[in-house]
Design a protein around this motif. Structure first.
Motif, short mmCIF file in Angstrom:
data_model
loop_
_atom_site.label_atom_id
_atom_site.label_comp_id
_atom_site.label_asym_id
_atom_site.label_seq_id
_atom_site.Cartn_x
_atom_site.Cartn_y
_atom_site.Cartn_z
N TRP A 171 0.93 -1.19 -0.13
CA TRP A 171 0.03 0.03 0.01
C TRP A 171 0.95 1.15 -0.04
N SER A 172 1.95 1.44 0.69
CA SER A 172 2.87 2.49 0.78
C SER A 172 3.46 2.67 -0.38
N GLU A 173 3.97 1.57 -1.31
CA GLU A 173 4.78 1.84 -2.40
C GLU A 173 3.96 1.93 -3.59
N ARG A 174 2.95 1.34 -3.69
CA ARG A 174 1.96 1.07 -4.97
C ARG A 174 0.58 1.65 -4.80
N HIS A 175 0.12 1.82 -3.39
CA HIS A 175 -1.28 1.91 -3.04
C HIS A 175 -2.15 0.81 -3.39
N GLU A 176 -1.50 -0.22 -3.48
CA GLU A 176 -2.31 -1.42 -3.54
C GLU A 176 -3.32 -1.67 -2.39
N GLU A 177 -4.31 -2.13 -2.41
CA GLU A 177 -5.30 -2.11 -1.28
C GLU A 177 -4.86 -3.59 -0.49
N GLY A 178 -4.95 -3.37 0.72
CA GLY A 178 -4.77 -4.74 1.80
C GLY A 178 -5.87 -4.81 2.77
N VAL A 179 -5.92 -5.70 3.29
CA VAL A 179 -7.03 -6.29 4.39
C VAL A 179 -6.20 -6.52 5.57
N LEU A 180 -6.73 -6.05 6.84
CA LEU A 180 -6.07 -5.98 8.08
C LEU A 180 -7.05 -6.51 8.95
N GLN A 181 -6.46 -7.57 9.74
CA GLN A 181 -7.44 -8.26 11.16
C GLN A 181 -7.12 -7.55 12.41
N ILE A 182 -8.12 -7.32 12.99
CA ILE A 182 -7.71 -6.64 14.39
C ILE A 182 -7.62 -7.68 15.49
N HIS A 183 -6.73 -7.66 16.22
CA HIS A 183 -6.83 -8.44 17.57
C HIS A 183 -7.56 -7.77 18.57
N ARG A 184 -8.68 -7.89 18.74
CA ARG A 184 -9.41 -7.10 19.63
C ARG A 184 -9.28 -7.32 21.22
N PRO A 185 -9.09 -8.39 21.54
CA PRO A 185 -8.46 -8.52 22.93
C PRO A 185 -7.35 -7.82 23.60
N LEU A 186 -6.53 -7.65 22.69
CA LEU A 186 -5.24 -6.83 22.86
C LEU A 186 -5.19 -5.64 22.76
N LEU A 187 -6.15 -5.07 21.77
CA LEU A 187 -5.93 -3.68 21.54
C LEU A 187 -6.36 -2.68 22.62
N PRO A 188 -7.07 -2.86 23.47
CA PRO A 188 -7.39 -2.07 24.41
C PRO A 188 -6.09 -1.77 25.53
N HIS A 189 -5.26 -2.88 25.55
CA HIS A 189 -3.90 -2.88 26.38
C HIS A 189 -2.83 -2.38 25.77
N VAL A 190 -2.95 -1.98 24.46
CA VAL A 190 -1.66 -1.49 23.92
C VAL A 190 -0.94 -0.26 24.53
N LEU A 191 -1.81 0.85 24.77
CA LEU A 191 -1.38 1.91 25.27
C LEU A 191 -1.60 1.76 26.86
N PRO A 192 -0.29 2.00 27.57
CA PRO A 192 -0.19 1.78 29.18
C PRO A 192 -1.49 2.31 29.97
N ARG A 193 -1.94 3.31 29.45
CA ARG A 193 -3.23 3.85 30.01
C ARG A 193 -4.25 4.49 29.31
N PRO A 194 -5.41 4.60 29.41
CA PRO A 194 -6.35 5.44 28.83
C PRO A 194 -5.92 6.72 28.72
#
Length: 424
Positions: A171-194
């Motif tokens: 996507w960065s080099e040629r703007h080709e579309e891509g699909v991402l899967q989100i790891h929902r259980p981990l996401l809220p804990h990425v930042l140390p605090r809200p």
């Protein structure tokens, strides 16, 4: 089927060693996912209860362990800790703008209505919209787009996002579309605090926990996190713990994290004889590391400091060797000329870049400090000086470096003399 039983002591030793391995894994990789680190996560989950207790009791860290991930949340570093900006591979270090984009990416993924799958272009559009709403300037330039890719790429590295169809680089080099899967259980804990109700840096600082009230924990954190703990920068209560409880510190660091404590007159360090825990290899291969090692040796030869030597203008309690910048540049030029065939041509052709990266490496190891008038080498830099008649350590051979150095040598006793005393 015949069952062969093992001695009870052997089982305890195995459990202790495996628990120590799990703690080291988390210190080196605070975010583990089942998709990217299945074996490491299995070890951590097996010892999750003991690890939670160890990290909380010894370091005031919070450990979250779930079926599909583990997240070690560390406390904020002390103000005197060396800067450690995030870097992905050989990409540039994260800038404040990159960190802002990273936070915006997390916020975009938490937007209500966002499903488990997301187009890369949709994520970028949401980040740009949130940036505009927050008053963050995000221009559509190559430099800004590279920072945006770095920010999203870190979420992929950590396992928060998984590339399932296409890739971020495409996507960065040629703007080709891509699909991402989100790891929902981990996401809220990425930042140390809200980051709710945070409108300024002062608001954020007010929310940060303070670990300074418990000197034992704060000293242990310094020793685990920092390559060198300088005695002159320690608060009085932590200095007292280092002096009075050195034996207990040595035991705890070795037992729980596999670190060897070395104490000298100018400070202390807890080093890893296996050479696998730190994210910065020093000494090690590569032009910058080799140049830094040889430069500190050359400057020490020029200055000939002795135990108790202090850098002028830095205060009577700050040990170190001051070298003017002209001399630093001259010594590096000499080294680059001498090793031109072995060193990377880009550095040999650009002395200013070589000096900048060498100084940055030494500062990241707390071995040097930049001042307007010159470079101040800490006494601990003498620890890495060559010993021409010694045999290479296993750590040195593992790095492919035949030059023996005491950085990888196990310490069988505690040292209270100067770092300089033995090296010179």
């Amino acid at each position: 089927m015949r069952v062969i039983s093992m001695p009870h002591g052997t089982t305890i030793q195995h459990e202790t060693a495996e628990r120590r391995l799990a703690a080291r894994i988390l210190l080196a990789n605070p975010v583990l996912t089942l998709h990217r680190h299945p074996d490491d996560l299995a070890v951590v989950r097996r010892h999750s209860a003991a690890l939670r207790s160890t990290f909380a009791k010894l370091l005031s860290y919070h450990l979250i362990v779930e079926t599909s991930f583990a997240r070690l949340v560390k406390t904020p570093p002390s103000p005197d800790s060396p800067l450690r900006p995030v870097q992905r591979g050989d990409s540039p270090f994260f800038t404040p703008q990159t960190y802002a984009l990273f936070s915006l990416a997390c916020a975009a993924l938490l937007t209500p209505g966002t499903g488990e799958w997301l187009l890369i272009s949709s994520l970028v559009e949401q980040i740009r919209a949130d940036a505009a709403s927050a008053g963050v300037e995000l221009r559509n330039t190559p430099a800004e787009n590279r920072r945006l890719v770095q920010a999203v790429g870190l979420l992929i590295d950590w396992g928060v996002l998984t590339e399932t169809d296409g890739s971020l680089s495409a996507w960065s080099e040629r703007h080709e579309e891509g699909v991402l899967q989100i790891h929902r259980p981990l996401l809220p804990h990425v930042l140390p605090r809200p980051l709710r109700n945070v409108a300024s840096l002062a608001d954020l600082a007010a929310q940060l926990p303070s670990g300074g009230s418990e000197p034992r924990r704060s000293l242990r954190r310094r020793l685990v996190e920092n390559p060198l703990v300088k005695r002159e920068e320690l608060p009085e209560d932590e200095r007292d713990v280092l002096s009075r409880e050195r034996s207990e510190l040595t035991r705890l660091l070795e037992e729980h994290f596999g670190l060897t404590l070395e104490v000298r007159a100018e400070g202390a360090l807890a080093y890893d004889t296996e050479g696998t825990l730190s994210d910065v290899a020093y000494p090690g291969p590569g032009t910058v590391r080799q140049a830094a090692l040889l430069l500190t040796d050359a400057l020490t030869d020029l200055g000939r400091p002795t135990a108790g030597h202090h850098a002028p203008g830095t205060g009577a309690d700050v040990p170190g060797l001051m070298t003017p910048w002209d001399t630093v540049r001259s010594e590096l030029d000499t080294l680059a000329s001498r090793h031109a065939r072995a060193w990377a041509g880009a550095y040999v052709a650009d002395p200013a870049r070589l000096q900048k990266e060498v100084v940055a490496l030494l500062e990241s190891m707390s071995l040097a400090r930049s001042l307007p008038e010159g470079l101040v080498l800490h006494a601990a830099a003498a620890r890495y000086r060559p010993e021409p008649h010694a045999q290479p350590t296993r750590a040195a051979r593992r790095l492919g470096d035949a030059r023996p150095d005491r950085a990888g040598a196990p310490s069988e006793a505690l040292f209270t003399e100067s770092f300089l005393g033995e090296a010179l």
